[in-house]
Motif scaffolding. Sequence first.
Motif, mmCIF file in Angstrom:
data_model
loop_
_atom_site.group_PDB
_atom_site.id
_atom_site.type_symbol
_atom_site.label_atom_id
_atom_site.label_comp_id
_atom_site.label_asym_id
_atom_site.label_seq_id
_atom_site.Cartn_x
_atom_site.Cartn_y
_atom_site.Cartn_z
ATOM 1 N N HIS A 1 -15.875 -5.234 11.252
ATOM 2 C CA HIS A 1 -16.394 -3.867 11.230
ATOM 3 C C HIS A 1 -16.228 -3.339 9.813
ATOM 4 C CE1 HIS A 1 -16.668 0.495 11.874
ATOM 5 N NE2 HIS A 1 -17.421 0.176 12.911
ATOM 6 N N PRO A 2 -17.177 -2.542 9.318
ATOM 7 C CA PRO A 2 -17.050 -2.030 7.946
ATOM 8 C C PRO A 2 -15.714 -1.369 7.650
ATOM 9 C CG PRO A 2 -19.239 -1.572 8.775
ATOM 10 C CD PRO A 2 -18.458 -2.146 9.935
ATOM 11 N N SER A 3 -15.151 -0.656 8.612
ATOM 12 C CA SER A 3 -13.903 0.070 8.373
ATOM 13 C C SER A 3 -12.738 -0.861 8.048
ATOM 14 C CB SER A 3 -13.547 0.935 9.583
ATOM 15 O OG SER A 3 -13.324 0.119 10.727
ATOM 16 N N GLU A 4 -12.818 -2.124 8.452
ATOM 17 C CA GLU A 4 -11.723 -3.058 8.191
ATOM 18 C C GLU A 4 -11.554 -3.340 6.697
ATOM 19 O OE1 GLU A 4 -12.265 -6.558 10.537
ATOM 20 O OE2 GLU A 4 -11.912 -5.522 12.430
ATOM 21 N N LEU A 5 -12.584 -3.072 5.915
ATOM 22 C CA LEU A 5 -12.464 -3.277 4.469
ATOM 23 C C LEU A 5 -11.391 -2.370 3.863
ATOM 24 C CD1 LEU A 5 -13.545 -4.622 1.868
ATOM 25 C CD2 LEU A 5 -15.278 -2.809 1.762
ATOM 26 N N LEU A 6 -11.167 -1.219 4.459
ATOM 27 C CA LEU A 6 -10.228 -0.255 3.896
ATOM 28 C C LEU A 6 -8.811 -0.810 3.804
ATOM 29 C CD1 LEU A 6 -11.481 2.961 5.712
ATOM 30 C CD2 LEU A 6 -11.946 2.250 3.354
ATOM 31 N N ALA A 7 -8.447 -1.700 4.717
ATOM 32 C CA ALA A 7 -7.107 -2.269 4.703
ATOM 33 C C ALA A 7 -6.879 -3.169 3.497
ATOM 34 C CB ALA A 7 -6.857 -3.075 5.988
ATOM 35 N N LEU A 8 -7.958 -3.595 2.839
ATOM 36 C CA LEU A 8 -7.839 -4.492 1.692
ATOM 37 C C LEU A 8 -7.821 -3.764 0.365
ATOM 38 C CD1 LEU A 8 -10.419 -7.254 2.724
ATOM 39 C CD2 LEU A 8 -8.013 -7.008 3.405
ATOM 40 N N LEU A 9 -8.014 -2.437 0.407
ATOM 41 C CA LEU A 9 -8.224 -1.694 -0.826
ATOM 42 C C LEU A 9 -7.220 -0.559 -0.981
ATOM 43 C CD1 LEU A 9 -12.082 -1.514 -0.554
ATOM 44 C CD2 LEU A 9 -10.778 -2.951 -2.116
ATOM 45 N N PRO A 10 -6.759 -0.327 -2.208
ATOM 46 C CA PRO A 10 -5.785 0.724 -2.459
ATOM 47 C C PRO A 10 -6.455 2.079 -2.671
ATOM 48 C CG PRO A 10 -6.281 -0.370 -4.510
ATOM 49 C CD PRO A 10 -7.100 -1.072 -3.433
ATOM 50 N N VAL A 11 -5.630 3.099 -2.722
ATOM 51 C CA VAL A 11 -6.062 4.397 -3.220
ATOM 52 C C VAL A 11 -5.672 4.424 -4.688
ATOM 53 C CG1 VAL A 11 -5.832 6.896 -3.060
ATOM 54 C CG2 VAL A 11 -5.722 5.498 -0.992
ATOM 55 N N LEU A 12 -6.668 4.468 -5.562
ATOM 56 C CA LEU A 12 -6.405 4.379 -7.001
ATOM 57 C C LEU A 12 -6.054 5.743 -7.588
ATOM 58 C CD1 LEU A 12 -9.323 2.012 -8.059
ATOM 59 C CD2 LEU A 12 -6.957 1.391 -7.554
ATOM 60 N N ASP A 13 -5.239 5.684 -8.617
ATOM 61 C CA ASP A 13 -4.911 6.893 -9.375
ATOM 62 C C ASP A 13 -6.045 7.133 -10.350
ATOM 63 O OD1 ASP A 13 -3.907 8.962 -10.775
ATOM 64 O OD2 ASP A 13 -2.146 7.907 -11.568
ATOM 65 N N THR A 14 -6.892 8.104 -10.072
ATOM 66 C CA THR A 14 -8.065 8.346 -10.900
ATOM 67 C C THR A 14 -7.838 9.474 -11.903
ATOM 68 O OG1 THR A 14 -8.942 9.856 -9.214
ATOM 69 C CG2 THR A 14 -9.628 7.554 -9.099
ATOM 70 N N VAL A 15 -6.643 9.990 -11.982
ATOM 71 C CA VAL A 15 -6.352 11.092 -12.910
ATOM 72 C C VAL A 15 -6.221 10.545 -14.333
ATOM 73 C CG1 VAL A 15 -4.743 12.907 -13.495
ATOM 74 C CG2 VAL A 15 -5.171 12.372 -11.103
#
Length: 223
Positions: A209-223
């Motif tokens: 399912h597309p949502s499963e990709l989220l488990a492979l990706l971080p939340v990046l510091d974009t500041v």
Amino acid sequence: MTESMNWHSRTTRAVVFDLDGVLVDSFEVMRQAFTVAYAEVVGDGPAPFEEYNRHQGRYFPDIMRIMGLPQEMEEPFVRESYRLAHQVPLFAGVVELLGELRGRGIRMSVATGKSGPRARSLLSSLGVRDFFDHVIGSDEVERPKPAPDIVKLALSLMGVEPGEALMVGDAVTDLTSARGAGVAAVAAVWADVEEAELAAAGPDAILRHPSELLALLPVLDTV
């Protein structure tokens, strides 16, 4: 979701998506367009769409060469694809996925077997073109998939190193292209695909399912 890579040991900053079978469900429109093109150029008889579909991910002229079919089929195939484009939906969950990835600071591009103009037109009509930094078609690289050129171009345009990216595709052709570019190869099986064939190619992860990709990706510091 199944995984073969330690995702927590890497920082993924970008995702390269295939288009058909990953973002959009274009199977029925492709079948109709191929059937019309075959009838116009080749003539009577059943169009070998099942064989055509086994080569998904490749550029249309390459598929014609592999199948021994006339290159003249491309013109009516593209014409019908444009005419029927309004019938192509996004897969459920794709818009939410793209919005979440944007919020996490993940860069995104599309690398598709379609031509660039056709891919950009389709994504624009679906209202999701602006999620992507770049949308690259097989007519815009010297060697289309399974060569790595299209993935390498996407990385170069985004300014991302291979070790910081992954590619999501629904065909062995996509996985081969990703591996050749040094990018993690992720198999999407939420479309009507042969999961066993993709699994045999040894992807770094299989997503259902597309949502499963989220488990492979971080939340990046974009500041």
